[in-house]
Design an enzyme around this catalytic site. Structure first.
Site, PDB file in Angstrom:
ATOM      1  N   GLY A  66      74.858  42.942  -0.776  1.00 59.43           N
ATOM      2  CA  GLY A  66      74.380  41.568  -0.939  1.00 59.43           C
ATOM      3  C   GLY A  66      75.127  40.938  -2.083  1.00 59.43           C
ATOM      4  CB  CYS A  93      77.613  47.377  -1.889  1.00 63.78           C
ATOM      5  SG  CYS A  93      78.517  46.293  -2.998  1.00 63.78           S
ATOM      6  CE1 TYR A  94      71.201  43.013  -5.632  1.00 59.42           C
ATOM      7  CE2 TYR A  94      70.063  43.703  -3.623  1.00 59.42           C
ATOM      8  CZ  TYR A  94      70.042  43.102  -4.881  1.00 59.42           C
ATOM      9  OH  TYR A  94      68.861  42.625  -5.378  1.00 59.42           O
ATOM     10  CG  HIS A 180      81.180  47.665   1.560  1.00 57.10           C
ATOM     11  ND1 HIS A 180      79.997  47.082   1.924  1.00 57.10           N
ATOM     12  CD2 HIS A 180      81.518  47.119   0.363  1.00 57.10           C
ATOM     13  CE1 HIS A 180      79.625  46.216   0.994  1.00 57.10           C
ATOM     14  NE2 HIS A 180      80.537  46.214   0.042  1.00 57.10           N
ATOM     15  CD  GLU A 182      79.501  48.401   5.233  1.00 64.31           C
ATOM     16  OE1 GLU A 182      79.442  49.555   4.772  1.00 64.31           O
ATOM     17  OE2 GLU A 182      79.254  47.388   4.558  1.00 64.31           O
ATOM     18  CG  ASP A 238      75.543  36.452  25.990  1.00 57.47           C
ATOM     19  OD1 ASP A 238      76.259  37.463  26.132  1.00 57.47           O
ATOM     20  OD2 ASP A 238      75.580  35.725  24.984  1.00 57.47           O
ATOM     21  CE  LYS A 378      79.574  37.380  24.281  1.00 59.35           C
ATOM     22  NZ  LYS A 378      78.708  36.200  24.462  1.00 59.35           N
TER      23      LYS A 378
END
Ligand code: XMP
Length: 522
Positions: A66, A93-94, A180, A182, A238, A378
């Protein structure tokens, strides 16, 4: 407000992980990466109560990063009790700093921001780092750092500027990383997440799209059996996948309404009809409302007015058709997970302002709304689509705005202008496909600019239209880069458009990123 049928996958999944959102830009990416490890996960805002988290029975919790500092008055915080649930927590992180701060450690601010690829040393005896290279690259982006770890913790990674790149108290199942995992640039990031999910949380990691498809169809059948459902089908990915899932569950009790507003691309309306009515044998009503829309758009130049008119007219047509069908119990919508998160479920900034259908009013009389794709990203929707047998070209179709070609013709819309744009756009799309670029460019189309300029054809002077070609690469459509299409492809498209489309004597290529421009021209 019509109630939303609970199709959250938690009900039908036996294990799930929570991503607690503290406003980090990578929040959705973390969730994606977790699902890549075949573990189902959900994003909830940091304000979610500990009771709710306990009730949902997650196998693990991940705190996102964040933009804040834990010492800011207004910084997002959660209750300390979360660490006492007996559920493993990974702070990123945060999220790592917050864990340290809440548990009695110290966080300090550095003069230099540590940003980018950072050589990091790991203690690979930690379960989190099993199999990770002892010295490898991580992605850092922080100014604050953990200056003193809480009691009971030990440091398990460090870098030159970050004494605590990771820490843990494995007896309590608490883990924190300053970098991070990710982000792709973190060399062993996916392995670290996988270790957390499997070795620390004990997840079986058996979440698969095929099981999602089967269980969702079975669930919808059980919940909706005997109900009548309608769905606004646009031909986009979608709504197509949502409709087909429902069709598999309740067959002809589903009626799809396809409003052809006359602002579609070349042959698009017929294709939608062919696939859904003929190939899938769905109950499909195609409403040919071109004249209605064109009449209402006559002489309208302002882009926002165009959007508003199209949105309103769409709802009117849809309502009229729905009423003709008699009693309808549910409305099916193709809402997907990023829509749910962006409309305020998560803590991240709300940016999105586009809506396909613009909100079908509740007073149409539905018992409820069914959104079978509410929990999917998606690319997961695409995988379900392929599994259901939707043709490849439809599953990989690029996004197309609800107001269609109306926002790609600058100024007032006429049937002649639509014809010119359709032809030019179709040629451009064909040439992109011929060059095998469809999957590497995220959106590409032609725009009728409204500019006329002087040209020469044979011995004749011409004074004709300018077509702009637009193509972008992007992962989220919030920001985008213009696509560096090979010149030969552009040359071929330009040549063909000026030769084959009457009324066009000039083609330009848009080389603006977003921001400052938007992807569409209106
Ligand atoms: P912009 O032009 O804002 O577009 O950069 C971002 C993405 O949104 C699509 N878009 C729309 N989609 N209704 C929609 O359903 C709209 O009014 C609309 N306007 C833009 C655009 O095609 C791009 O993918």
């Amino acid at each position: 407000m019509a109630k939303i049928l609970e199709t959250k996958s938690l009900k039908i999944q036996n294990e799930a992980v929570l991503v607690l959102d503290f406003g980090g830009q990578y929040c959705q990416l973390i969730a994606r990466r977790v699902r890549d490890c075949n573990v189902y996960c959900e994003i909830l805002p940091y304000t979610t109560s500990v009771e709710e988290i306990r009730e949902r029975g997650y196998k693990g919790i991940i705190f996102t990063g964040g933009p804040n500092s834990v010492y800011d008055e207004a910084s997002p915080r959660c209750s300390k009790e979360i660490f006492e649930l007996g559920v493993p927590v990974l702070g990123i992180c945060y999220g790592a700093q917050l864990m340290s701060y809440l548990l009695g450690g110290e966080v300090a601010s550095s003069n230099v921001k540590e940003y980018g690829k950072t050589q990091t040393q790991f203690d690979c005896t930690s379960s989190l780092f099993a199999g990770v290279k002892e010295s490898s690259i991580t992605w850092m982006s922080h100014t604050d750092y953990i200056a003193k770890i809480p009691e009971g913790f030990r440091v398990t990674a460090y870098s030159d500027h970050c004494p605590t790149a990771a820490m843990e108290d494995d007896s309590r199942g608490l883990y924190a990383v300053q970098f991070h995992p990710e982000v792709e640039h973190t060399e062993c990031g996916q392995m670290i997440l996988q270790n957390f999910l499997k070795k620390v949380c004990g997840c079986k990691a058996d979440w698969e799209m095929s099981s999602f498809t089967e269980t969702t169809i079975a669930y919808l059948k059980e919940q909706l059996g005997g109900s009548k459902v309608i769905c606004a089908l646009s031909g986009g990915v979608d709504s197509s996948v949502a409709a087909l899932l429902l069709h598999r569950a309740i067959g002809k009790d589903l009626t799809c309404i396809f409003v052809d507003h006359g602002l579609l691309r070349k042959n698009e309306g017929d294709e939608v009809e062919r696939v859904f009515r003929h190939q899938f044998d769905m109950n499909l009503i195609r409403v040919n409302a071109q004249d209605r829309f064109l009449n209402r758009l006559k002489d309208v130049e302002d882009p926002e007015r165009k959007r508003k008119i199209i949105g309103e007219e769409f709802i009117r047509v849809f309502e009229e058709e729905a009423k003709k069908l008699g009693e309808i119990n549910y409305l099916c919508q193709g809402t997907i997970y990023p829509d749910v998160v962006e409309s305020g479920n998560g803590a991240s900034a709300v940016i999105k302002s586009h809506h396909n259908v613009g909100g079908i009013p509740d007073d149409v009389g539905f018992v409820g709304i069914v959104e079978p794709l509410r929990s999917l990203f998606k690319d997961e929707v695409r995988r379900v689509g392929l599994e259901l047998g939707i043709p490849d070209y439809l599953v990989w179709r690029q996004p197309f705005p609800g107001p269609g070609l109306a926002v790609r013709i600058l100024g007032a819309i006429t049937p002649e202008k639509l014809e010119i744009l359709r032809e030019a756009d179709s040629i451009f799309r064909e040439e992109v496909a011929n060059a095998g670029l469809e999957k590497s460019i995220n959106q590409y189309f032609a725009v009728l600019t409204g500019i006329r300029s002087v040209g020469v054809m044979g011995d004749e002077r011409t004074y004709d239209n300018t077509i702009a070609l637009r193509a972008v690469t992007t992962s989220d459509f919030m920001t985008a880069d213009w696509a560096h299409i090979p010149h030969e492809v552009l040359a071929k498209a330009s040549n063909r458009i000026t030769n084959e489309v009457r009324g066009v004597n000039r083609v330009v290529y848009d080389i603006t990123s977003k921001p400052p421009a938007t992807i569409e021209w209106e």
